[in-house]
Every structure is written in structure tokens, then in C-alpha cells.
Design a protein around this motif. Structure first.
Motif, mmCIF file in Angstrom:
data_model
loop_
_atom_site.group_PDB
_atom_site.id
_atom_site.type_symbol
_atom_site.label_atom_id
_atom_site.label_comp_id
_atom_site.label_asym_id
_atom_site.label_seq_id
_atom_site.Cartn_x
_atom_site.Cartn_y
_atom_site.Cartn_z
ATOM 1 N N TYR A 75 69.968 10.836 -35.558
ATOM 2 C CA TYR A 75 70.853 9.743 -35.980
ATOM 3 C C TYR A 75 72.109 9.768 -35.111
ATOM 4 O O TYR A 75 72.684 10.828 -34.859
ATOM 5 N N GLN A 76 72.546 8.577 -34.679
ATOM 6 C CA GLN A 76 73.781 8.451 -33.913
ATOM 7 C C GLN A 76 74.572 7.245 -34.420
ATOM 8 O O GLN A 76 73.980 6.207 -34.767
ATOM 9 N N SER A 77 75.886 7.396 -34.460
ATOM 10 C CA SER A 77 76.707 6.229 -34.798
ATOM 11 C C SER A 77 76.675 5.263 -33.622
ATOM 12 O O SER A 77 76.638 5.676 -32.464
ATOM 13 N N GLU A 78 76.656 3.979 -33.907
ATOM 14 C CA GLU A 78 76.519 2.985 -32.849
ATOM 15 C C GLU A 78 77.744 2.929 -31.936
ATOM 16 O O GLU A 78 77.620 2.653 -30.748
ATOM 17 N N ASP A 79 78.922 3.199 -32.470
ATOM 18 C CA ASP A 79 80.137 3.112 -31.666
ATOM 19 C C ASP A 79 80.610 4.458 -31.127
ATOM 20 O O ASP A 79 81.660 4.561 -30.494
ATOM 21 N N GLY A 80 79.818 5.523 -31.353
ATOM 22 C CA GLY A 80 80.178 6.828 -30.826
ATOM 23 C C GLY A 80 81.196 7.588 -31.657
ATOM 24 O O GLY A 80 81.572 8.711 -31.306
ATOM 25 N N SER A 81 81.654 7.004 -32.744
ATOM 26 C CA SER A 81 82.612 7.704 -33.608
ATOM 27 C C SER A 81 81.862 8.612 -34.575
ATOM 28 O O SER A 81 80.642 8.573 -34.677
ATOM 29 N N ALA A 82 82.605 9.426 -35.300
ATOM 30 C CA ALA A 82 81.981 10.329 -36.267
ATOM 31 C C ALA A 82 81.306 9.526 -37.377
ATOM 32 O O ALA A 82 81.799 8.472 -37.805
ATOM 33 N N LEU A 83 80.142 10.015 -37.814
ATOM 34 C CA LEU A 83 79.441 9.368 -38.909
ATOM 35 C C LEU A 83 80.315 9.390 -40.161
ATOM 36 O O LEU A 83 80.912 10.420 -40.499
ATOM 37 N N THR A 84 80.380 8.251 -40.830
ATOM 38 C CA THR A 84 81.228 8.159 -42.018
ATOM 39 C C THR A 84 80.576 8.890 -43.187
ATOM 40 O O THR A 84 79.375 9.224 -43.164
ATOM 41 N N GLU A 85 81.364 9.101 -44.222
ATOM 42 C CA GLU A 85 80.849 9.766 -45.411
ATOM 43 C C GLU A 85 79.736 8.955 -46.042
ATOM 44 O O GLU A 85 78.736 9.511 -46.538
ATOM 45 N N GLU A 86 79.899 7.630 -46.022
ATOM 46 C CA GLU A 86 78.854 6.761 -46.582
ATOM 47 C C GLU A 86 77.560 6.879 -45.781
ATOM 48 O O GLU A 86 76.458 6.953 -46.350
ATOM 49 N N GLN A 87 77.671 6.890 -44.443
ATOM 50 C CA GLN A 87 76.485 7.041 -43.605
ATOM 51 C C GLN A 87 75.821 8.393 -43.837
ATOM 52 O O GLN A 87 74.590 8.488 -43.904
ATOM 53 N N ARG A 88 76.613 9.430 -43.987
ATOM 54 C CA ARG A 88 76.064 10.764 -44.234
ATOM 55 C C ARG A 88 75.294 10.793 -45.553
ATOM 56 O O ARG A 88 74.213 11.390 -45.646
ATOM 57 N N THR A 89 75.840 10.125 -46.547
ATOM 58 C CA THR A 89 75.177 10.095 -47.849
ATOM 59 C C THR A 89 73.841 9.369 -47.756
ATOM 60 O O THR A 89 72.825 9.820 -48.314
ATOM 61 N N GLU A 90 73.833 8.246 -47.043
ATOM 62 C CA GLU A 90 72.590 7.482 -46.900
ATOM 63 C C GLU A 90 71.535 8.276 -46.132
ATOM 64 O O GLU A 90 70.347 8.238 -46.469
ATOM 65 N N ILE A 91 71.957 8.974 -45.089
ATOM 66 C CA ILE A 91 71.012 9.800 -44.328
ATOM 67 C C ILE A 91 70.441 10.896 -45.225
ATOM 68 O O ILE A 91 69.225 11.173 -45.207
ATOM 69 N N SER A 92 71.274 11.505 -46.024
ATOM 70 C CA SER A 92 70.818 12.562 -46.930
ATOM 71 C C SER A 92 69.818 12.021 -47.941
ATOM 72 O O SER A 92 68.858 12.708 -48.319
ATOM 73 N N GLU A 93 70.019 10.794 -48.391
ATOM 74 C CA GLU A 93 69.084 10.180 -49.340
ATOM 75 C C GLU A 93 67.711 9.995 -48.690
ATOM 76 O O GLU A 93 66.677 10.228 -49.324
ATOM 77 N N ARG A 94 67.700 9.602 -47.417
ATOM 78 C CA ARG A 94 66.429 9.424 -46.713
ATOM 79 C C ARG A 94 65.750 10.768 -46.454
ATOM 80 O O ARG A 94 64.524 10.868 -46.456
ATOM 81 N N VAL A 95 66.561 11.793 -46.261
ATOM 82 C CA VAL A 95 66.008 13.142 -46.113
ATOM 83 C C VAL A 95 65.268 13.544 -47.386
ATOM 84 O O VAL A 95 64.156 14.080 -47.339
ATOM 85 N N ASP A 96 65.864 13.276 -48.537
ATOM 86 C CA ASP A 96 65.227 13.612 -49.811
ATOM 87 C C ASP A 96 63.929 12.830 -49.989
ATOM 88 O O ASP A 96 62.929 13.370 -50.494
ATOM 89 N N THR A 97 63.936 11.563 -49.574
ATOM 90 C CA THR A 97 62.724 10.741 -49.700
ATOM 91 C C THR A 97 61.622 11.257 -48.783
ATOM 92 O O THR A 97 60.446 11.356 -49.189
ATOM 93 N N ALA A 98 61.975 11.604 -47.545
ATOM 94 C CA ALA A 98 60.975 12.093 -46.585
ATOM 95 C C ALA A 98 60.370 13.414 -47.039
ATOM 96 O O ALA A 98 59.204 13.705 -46.742
ATOM 97 N N ALA A 99 61.130 14.227 -47.752
ATOM 98 C CA ALA A 99 60.629 15.519 -48.213
ATOM 99 C C ALA A 99 59.482 15.360 -49.210
ATOM 100 O O ALA A 99 58.712 16.297 -49.431
ATOM 101 N N GLU A 100 59.352 14.163 -49.808
ATOM 102 C CA GLU A 100 58.301 13.917 -50.788
ATOM 103 C C GLU A 100 57.018 13.383 -50.152
ATOM 104 O O GLU A 100 56.016 13.204 -50.838
ATOM 105 N N VAL A 101 57.033 13.127 -48.852
ATOM 106 C CA VAL A 101 55.846 12.615 -48.167
ATOM 107 C C VAL A 101 54.758 13.677 -48.163
ATOM 108 O O VAL A 101 55.024 14.862 -47.923
#
Length: 859
Positions: A75-101
Motif C-alpha cells: 500500500y502507498q499513499s497517492e501523494d507520497g505523504s504518510a498514510l492517515t489514521e483513517e487509511q491505516r484503519t481501513e487497511i487493517s480491516e482488509r487484513v482481517d478480512t483476508a485472514a478469513e480466506v
């Protein structure tokens, strides 16, 4: 064989629609089998018994959770800045979903991992503060105790009870100091381990990039693409706003396209050559159609076995390359022979039979040579390489079968239209009379005497040509001395691909070595008890990690597990450079030679990078043996065909020169990067590890084809009474047209694959195209005639005892031609207008038409 092929050709011509129906049925059957039974193609290679495989087996027994395959998501931020807290939370949610595959063992949340790292650092810092505070407290206590003892001793001698009290307090302080020192030592080790692992990160230092690591339940080679696709779908179908997601080549596989515009261009070029060679669109279209039918049958049949056999994704492409190239060439030989016979007055069916028995006989011999060379890849003992050779052999077998059955059937249907209108008119006008010129197909008079225009080359000219060819081939082969082999990684993928984007992002944000981490296993000595073994393991892990980290090419090292009995420790090691670099390859060998704990043995190394290095080395070790087998086979085959000692030796040496020259060209372009921009090469690197071995088998077969077309003409001219040096000129003239056309067609077909986006396919296409170019035009048409001229009569010397015991191999079907020479020219079957007349010249066709086709019968 020639008589059998003659009958087969005539039978196919008489029952043309039946033969076509059979091939259509085979095509439909192959397509149906593919639709019903095809499975997934493999995107990785493995060889059992390698050092990596041995380590993997050990890890599988002790650490089942580590034996599964791995996948990397970036995962990379589109503008090169640090990933926001909201983006980090969303990525973590997808990690949890992928773990159930299904098929996924675990998915590591990069942010949770970094938090754990930060917590460990905080704990170490707190521990250090507590240690310092404890040290101060103990020092104060020691000062107070010393002062109290001094005061008591100043008041008088200490009694036994007081002495005992002071000693007890001192013992307590000493124990505290010892405990403090042990804790400080443990803190030192912890801090050192944190420092050694500091470059192993899951979130970049600037916070803009995060790595999601997926662990599968199955091994890397056994993880189904369905499982990988399900994981990819979790992250790709639900994008995170303001962030991009890419997938490493360990999880994303793109099946190489069987057909691309560049490859179509190669076929078009081959079609143009056919039009020039054969003079009609029907004549040019027939080899293309039959080759495509053969390729379709062979490729679909081979891919239908992919559900029960592990077939690499590059294997069908190899079959397509070979089947298309040789399929066009083999059909061309028969069609060209048939056209010439028609213009000499033969009836359609008789001409088809003779073409099948002469040129078709040469096709069967040439195809058998290629087939044997490809099947010989199984002698290497390397499963996936042998399977590639077998699939290629299937393509060759089908191409030969098509040439001697379907081609005659289609020739019967097109009748006289295989000739141009001008040629048909000339044929009708001439009736059934043969040319009074007495000129035969060989380019010399029928009595075996040379034409007035035939002159042998001068000795100086022959010597100059030979020297020029050898020097040129030697210079071109020089880069082969720097040959490095390996497997393509993400850096060799197309620049716009997700694998390339993931690879470059990891390299830029985490270092090149993060793209190819190593698993290192170390044996621990254990201890007399579980407690002692556990205590020893902590110390030994630190010492081993410290020894590994001391290597120049190691960027980071971290312990990731210890077996339950504390006798095996596993470390993750990140090299400084990428997985395909020379330094990483050297590091693998260095680690395997290292014995950090005396008496426990050397370290074991595993991981994809290590596996690819082992595969490359295994293939390199098998190459000399396979090359020796092919060279030996070449000598035997050519000895039987040419009944000469000199010709097989020279022809085989020529093959060796063309092979190493082809390798030199591949190294210069794909490893050194010369002219790489012309073919879209992004990052030069090691040569595909199985390409040198594969090239031996394929180029050998094709080289024998060209030697057959050039050499048999020379031998026939010599046996018919021409002086040896004049026979060289006559034989060269006889074969140059067909070799030129065949080589250009193969170069065009193979060359179309050079522009494939998949580097494996591109390098294979280049190696084959360049190899054919070198062998056909430099070795067979420049070097061989010159050397044959210089040898003179010695070129055809053969010991009498050997001549007596050797079988007479009639490659071109000369005996068949002689047996049918007295037959009438017409078929008596009402075959059509094409049966009724003969032209005055042996060949009045287009470019190269005055040169005879292989199978001219000069024996």
C-alpha cells in the motif's frame, strides 16, 4: 520409410476430405479436453533434493506454520505523504478480512507489527531505566553497608552475630548486583537484536508505504491461484481512498499471452516470405493454415493435462513457438517440392506422393532429430525442464504428422491452383514433354557434369570466409563468458505491471534486499534439561544473529522462531542487494559455509531467493552433460547421413560455435542491457536459468535441419561424379534457397516473441531467433562450404570397415525417386488441369526457384 510416406501421401490426397475431417475432429477433441480438464499453470519452479528443499522439509517438521507460501501486498499513499489514521484503519480491516480466506494461514497487519516493535523498544528503554535506577540503589546500599561496617569496626572487634549480619547484607547486595548485571546483559542483547533487525520493517520510515505479508497454508509451489486471487480480490475490489495497492510476484501471476500483436507480425512476415518463395497466395496460405492447426492441437492437448501434471506457465508458449516455426517450414518443404514436380509434368496425385516420400521423408528425419533432442531434456533429471522438452516434442510430432497427412490432403483439394496462373499456362502449353535442356533439379546436368557456370571458390577465398566466420562467432560469443543465470523477479516485469510497481516500491522504501529475504536455520546444542536448553537458546540465538549480521552483504537479521526442544532456530535475513544480484548469491553460499557454533554444523538457507539460486546451479551443473549427449548424438546422426568422418565433426563444431554465439547475444542484450531499449527491456539481469539448456536441444535440432539441406546436396553432387570442391558449390546452390526461406520464417516466428511483456518469453524468442540467424547464415552458409572446400576429397573419407557396417539412410528418398522415374507423368485419375502438362524448365518460379528442394533425390 520413403515408400511408406509415398503411399501415405497418395492415400491422403485421394481421401482428402476424410483426412481433413480427422484433423478437425482432433482439433475439436483437444479443445474439448482443454475446456474440461485443464487446470492451473505453475508460476514457480522447484527441484526436489536441493539444499533449499532440505531446509524446507526440516522447517515443515518443526515449524508447520512457516512451511507455507508467502505473498506481499504493498500500500502507498497517492501523494507520497504518510498514510492517515483513517487509511491505516481501513487497511487493517482488509487484513482481517483476508485472514478469513480459505487457504490463508495468517495475514500480518503492518501497523500492529510496527506498534509491537515500538512497544518492545519502549520496554527495553524502561528496562534500561529500571536497571540504572537499580544500579544507583545498589551502589547507595553498598555505600551504607560499608559505612556501617566501618563504624562498627571502629567501636571494637565485631562479635560473631554482628559479623554474620553484615555478611548477610553483603550477600544480598552481591546477589542484587549479579541479578542487575544479568538483566543488563539481557538488555544489551535485546537492544543489539533490535538494532540488527531495524531494517526489517513493515511500514516505511516516512509512513507512506506499508507491507501486508500473507502466509498461506500450502507451500509456495502448491498454493492455488484461486486462493491467491481471492486474497487479491479482498484488497483490490475494495480500494482505500487516497492509496494505491500493488501485489508482488509471489502472489500475482499473469499468464503469458499465447497470442500478441508482435507475434502476429512475425507470422505475417513468414507469410510474405512464403508468397515470395511459392508465388501464390494459396501456396503461402497452406503452410500457415496447417501450422496453426498443428499448434492448436498440440497446445490444447498439452494444456488439458495441466490438472494432473504441474506445467509451468511458460511451457505452452515454448510448444507454440516450436510448433508454429517448424510447422510452417515442414509444410513449405513438401509444398515447394510438389510445385516443382507439377511444373515438370507430374500428375497431381503422383506428385503429392513423391513429394511426401522425398521431401516428407526429410521432414520426418528432421523432425525426429528435433524430437529426440527435446526428449533428451529428460536426461537432465530436472522434472519441469524434462516436461518442457516433452511438450515441445509433442508439438514437433504433431507438426510432422500434419505435414505428411494434412498437407497432402489440402494439396489435392487446391489441385493445380498451387501454381500461379502464369505457371499453369506454361504447363498446359508444354503438354507432357519434359524440357530438352537436360537440366535437373540439382542445378547441374543430368549426367552429373557441372554446368559451365559452376566454379569452385578459390583456396584463399575459402580460407578468408572460414576465418571471418570463426572470428565473428568468437567475438559474438565473448559475452557468454560472463553468463549468470537466475529466475526473473519483479524488476523484470513490464513497467506498468503491479508486480513491477510493488518491487520498485519495496526497493525504494525498504531497500533492495527486502524483495528477497532469506530464511536461515541453525542447529542449537540444547542442554541437559529443558530449562538449560531454553537458557542456552537465548544466548546462542544472539551469537548466531551477531555472526550473520557481521557479513558485509547482510542488511538486517531477526530471530523468528525456536523449536520446542530448543535445538533449531530460524532467522529472517535481509540482504543488502536484490534477489538476482551477485552479492546475494554469494551471501547464500557464505551462510551455508558458516558454522557460528562449533560442533553444531553449518547454517541452512531457504526462501524463494535461495530456491531460485539452487535451481539455477542445478541446471548449470546438468548443462555440460546434456551438451555432451547432444554433441555425441550429432556426430552419430551426421555420420549415418553423410557417411563421412570429417563432415560430422565440422558440422558439430559449427553447432557448438553457433550455440555459444547465441548465448553471447542473449547475455549482451538481457544481462548487459545492450540495445535493451529497442525491445522494452527495463532492467537487465541474469539470464533465465533453464534457457541455456533448452537452447541446446532446440538449436541442435534446427542446426541439423540446415546441415541436412546444405550437406546432402554436396554429397549427392560428389557421389554423382563432380569433383569434391565443385560439389561444394553445386550442393550449396541446391540448398541455399530452402535454407534461406526456412531460416527467415523461423527467425520471423521466434522474433515475434521478443517483444513479449514477459521477460522469460522474450529472452527465449531472442535466443532462438538469434541462434537460427547465426547457425543458418554464418555457420551453414558461410563456414561449412568454406571448410568443405579446404578439405577437398578428405571431406568424404570413411573407413571401409565402417562403411560396410553402417546402414544406408536414404534421407531424401532417392531410391523412391528412381523407382518412380519411369512412371507416366499423368495420374490417369482425372485430377484436373494441373495434371496435363509440363513446363520446359525445372523451375520457373519466383526467388530462389532455380534451386532444388530438399529431397531432390541426388544420392
Amino acid at each position: 520409410m520413403a515408400e511408406l510416406l509415398y503411399r501415405l501421401g497418395r492415400a491422403s490426397a485421394r481421401r482428402a476430405r476424410t483426412v481433413i475431417a480427422i484433423w478437425l475432429a482432433l482439433l475439436v477433441s483437444a479443445g474439448t479436453a482443454y475446456a474440461l480438464f485443464s487446470g492451473e499453470l505453475e508460476d514457480s519452479f522447484s527441484i526436489p533434493g536441493t539444499p533449499t528443499d532440505e531446509v524446507n522439509q526440516s522447517l515443515k517438521a518443526e515449524f508447520p506454520e512457516m512451511s507455507g507460501g508467502r505473498g506481499t501486498i504493498v500500500y502507498q499513499s497517492e501523494d507520497g505523504s504518510a498514510l492517515t489514521e483513517e487509511q491505516r484503519t481501513e487497511i487493517s480491516e482488509r487484513v482481517d478480512t483476508a485472514a478469513e480466506v480459505s487457504g490463508v494461514e495468517d495475514v500480518i497487519d503492518p501497523f500492529a507489527t510496527e506498534e509491537e516493535r515500538a512497544e518492545q523498544a519502549d520496554l527495553l528503554e524502561e528496562g534500561r531505566e529500571e536497571s540504572e535506577a537499580g544500579r544507583v540503589e545498589l551502589e547507595e546500599g553498598q555505600e551504607q553497608l560499608d559505612e556501617a561496617r566501618a563504624q562498627a569496626e571502629a567501636a571494637g572487634p565485631l562479635d560473631e552475630q554482628t559479623e554474620a549480619a553484615f555478611d548477610a547484607q553483603q550477600a544480598e547486595l552481591d546477589a542484587g548486583v549479579a541479578e542487575l548485571e544479568a538483566g543488563a546483559e539481557e538488555l544489551d542483547r535485546g537492544e543489539a537484536m533490535m538494532d540488527m533487525a531495524s531494517e526489517i520493517r513493515t511500514v516505511s520510515e516516512d509512513g507512506s508505504t506499508a507491507l501486508v505479508n500473507v502466509a498461506f497454508t500450502e507451500s509456495q509451489e502448491e498454493v492455488s491461484q484461486e486462493t491467491k486471487d481471492a486474497v487479491i480480490e479482498v484488497f483490490e475490489d475494495d480500494p482505500v481512498a487516497g492509496a494505491t495497492v500493488d501485489f508482488g510476484d509471489d502472489i500475482a501471476m499473469e499468464l503469458p499471452s499465447l497470442v500478441s500483436p508482435a507475434e502476429a507480425v512475425g507470422v505475417v512476415v513468414a507469410g510474405v516470405v512464403l508468397v515470395i518463395m511459392l508465388g501464390t497466395l494459396i501456396g503461402a496460405g497452406l503452410p500457415l493454415v496447417t501450422a496453426l492447426v498443428g499448434v492448436a492441437v498440440a497446445t490444447l492437448a498439452a494444456m488439458s493435462l495441466s490438472s494432473v501434471i504441474e506445467i509451468a506457465n511458460v511451457t505452452p508458449i515454448l510448444g507454440l513457438m516450436l510448433g508454429l516455426a517448424v510447422g510452417i517450414d515442414y509444410a513449405l518443404f513438401i509444398v515447394n517440392r510438389h510445385r516443382r514436380q507439377l511444373k515438370q509434368g507430374l500428375g497431381v496425385h503422383e506428385s503429392i506422393g513423391l513429394a511426401n516420400g522425398t521431401a516428407g521423408n526429410a521432414v520426418v528425419f528432421a523432425g525426429t532429430t528435433v524430437l529426440v533432442a527435446l526428449l533428451g531434456l529428460n536426461l537432465t533429471g530436472i522434472g519441469f525442464l524434462g516436461l518442457m522438452g516433452t511438450v515441445g516434442a509433442i508439438a514437433i510430432t504433431v507438426a510432422v504428422s500434419v505435414a505428411v497427412t494434412l498437407v497432402p490432403a489440402l494439396l489435392s483439394l487446391v489441385d493445380g491452383r498451387i501454381l500461379s496462373s502464369r505457371e499453369r499456362i506454361a504447363r498446359l502449353a508444354a503438354g507432357t514433354e519434359r524440357s530438352e535442356s537436360g537440366r535437373s533439379e540439382s542445378g547441374r546436368s543430368e549426367n552429373g557434369q557441372a554446368d559451365a557456370g559452376d566454379r569452385p571458390m578459390s583456396n584463399a577465398g575459402a580460407l578468408g570466409r572460414a576465418a571471418l566466420a570463426v572470428v565473428a562467432l568468437g567475438v559474438i560469443a565473448v559475452p557468454a563468458l560472463d553468463l549468470r543465470v537466475g529466475m526473473p523477479d519483479g524488476s523484470s516485469q513490464p513497467a506498468e505491471s503491479t508486480q513491477y510497481q510493488a518491487y520498485t516500491a519495496i526497493a525504494e522504501k525498504f531497500g533492495d534486499g527486502q524483495n528477497g529475504p532469506l530464511l536461515v536455520a541453525a542447529t542449537l546444542p540444547g542442554g541437559p534439561s529443558d530449562e538449560a536448553a531454553e537458557a542456552n537458546a537465548e544466548q546462542y540465538r544472539y551469537e548466531i544473529a551477531e555472526a550473520i549480521y557481521a557479513e558485509d552483504d547482510v542488511a538486517a537479521v531477526a530471530p523468528i522462531g525456536v523449536s520446542d526442544d530448543h535445538t533449531l532456530a530460524v532467522f529472517q535475513v535481509v540482504p543488502v542487494d536484490g534477489p538476482a544480484s551477485e552479492s546475494t548469491e554469494a551471501l547464500v553460499h557464505t551462510l551455508r559455509e558458516m558454522e557460528p557454533i562449533h560442533g553444531t554444523g553449518t547454517l541452512g538457507v531457504a526462501g524463494m531467493t535461495s530456491a531460485n539460486i539452487d535451481i539455477s546451479e542445478t541446471l548449470s551443473e546438468a548443462l555440460p552433460t546434456y551438451l555432451a549427449v547432444v554433441v555425441g548424438m550429432s556426430l552419430v546422426i551426421l555420420l549415418l547421413v553423410f557417411r563421412s568422418v570429417f563432415v560430422p565433426v565440422v558440422a558439430t563444431l559449427g553447432f557448438i560455435l553457433s550455440y555459444f554465439a547465441a548465448l553471447g547475444g542473449v547475455v549482451a542484450v538481457y544481462q548487459w542491457g545492450w540495445l535493451g531499449g529497442l525491445i522494452g527491456l527495463q532492467n537487465p539481469g541474469p539470464i533465465l536459468n533453464f534457457l541455456p539448456t533448452l537452447l541446446v536441444g532446440i538449436l541442435f535440432g534446427l542446426a541439423m535441419d540446415y546441415m541436412l539441406f546444405i550437406g546432402t546436396g554436396m554429397r549427392e553432387a560428389y557421389t554423382h561424379g563432380s569433383p569434391s570442391r565443385l560439389a561444394v558449390v553445386q550442393g550449396f546452390r541446391a540448398g541455399r534457397a530452402v535454407v534461406t526461406a526456412a531460416a527467415i520464417i523461423m527467425i520471423s516466428v521466434f522474433g515475434g516473441f521478443i517483444f513479449s511483456e514477459t521477460m522469460m518469453i522474450s529472452s527465449m524468442g531472442f535466443a532462438l531467433a538469434f541462434g537460427v540467424l547465426i547457425d543458418a547464415f554464418v555457420v551453414r552458409m558461410l563456414l561449412i562450404p568454406a571448410v568443405m572446400h579446404l578439405a577437398g576429397d578428405a571431406a568424404w573419407w570413411l573407413p571401409r570397415w565402417l562403411d560396410r557396417i553402417m546402414p544406408d539412410i536414404d534421407v531424401e528418398g532417392a531410391s523412391l525417386e528412381r523407382s518412380h522415374a519411369a512412371q507416366p507423368t499423368g495420374d490417369g485419375e482425372g485430377a484436373g488441369a494441373g495434371d496435363t502438362a509440363a513446363s520446359g524448365e525445372a523451375d520457373a518460379g519466383p526467388a530462389g526457384a532455380d534451386q532444388p528442394e530438399v529431397g531432390s533425390g541426388r544420392r
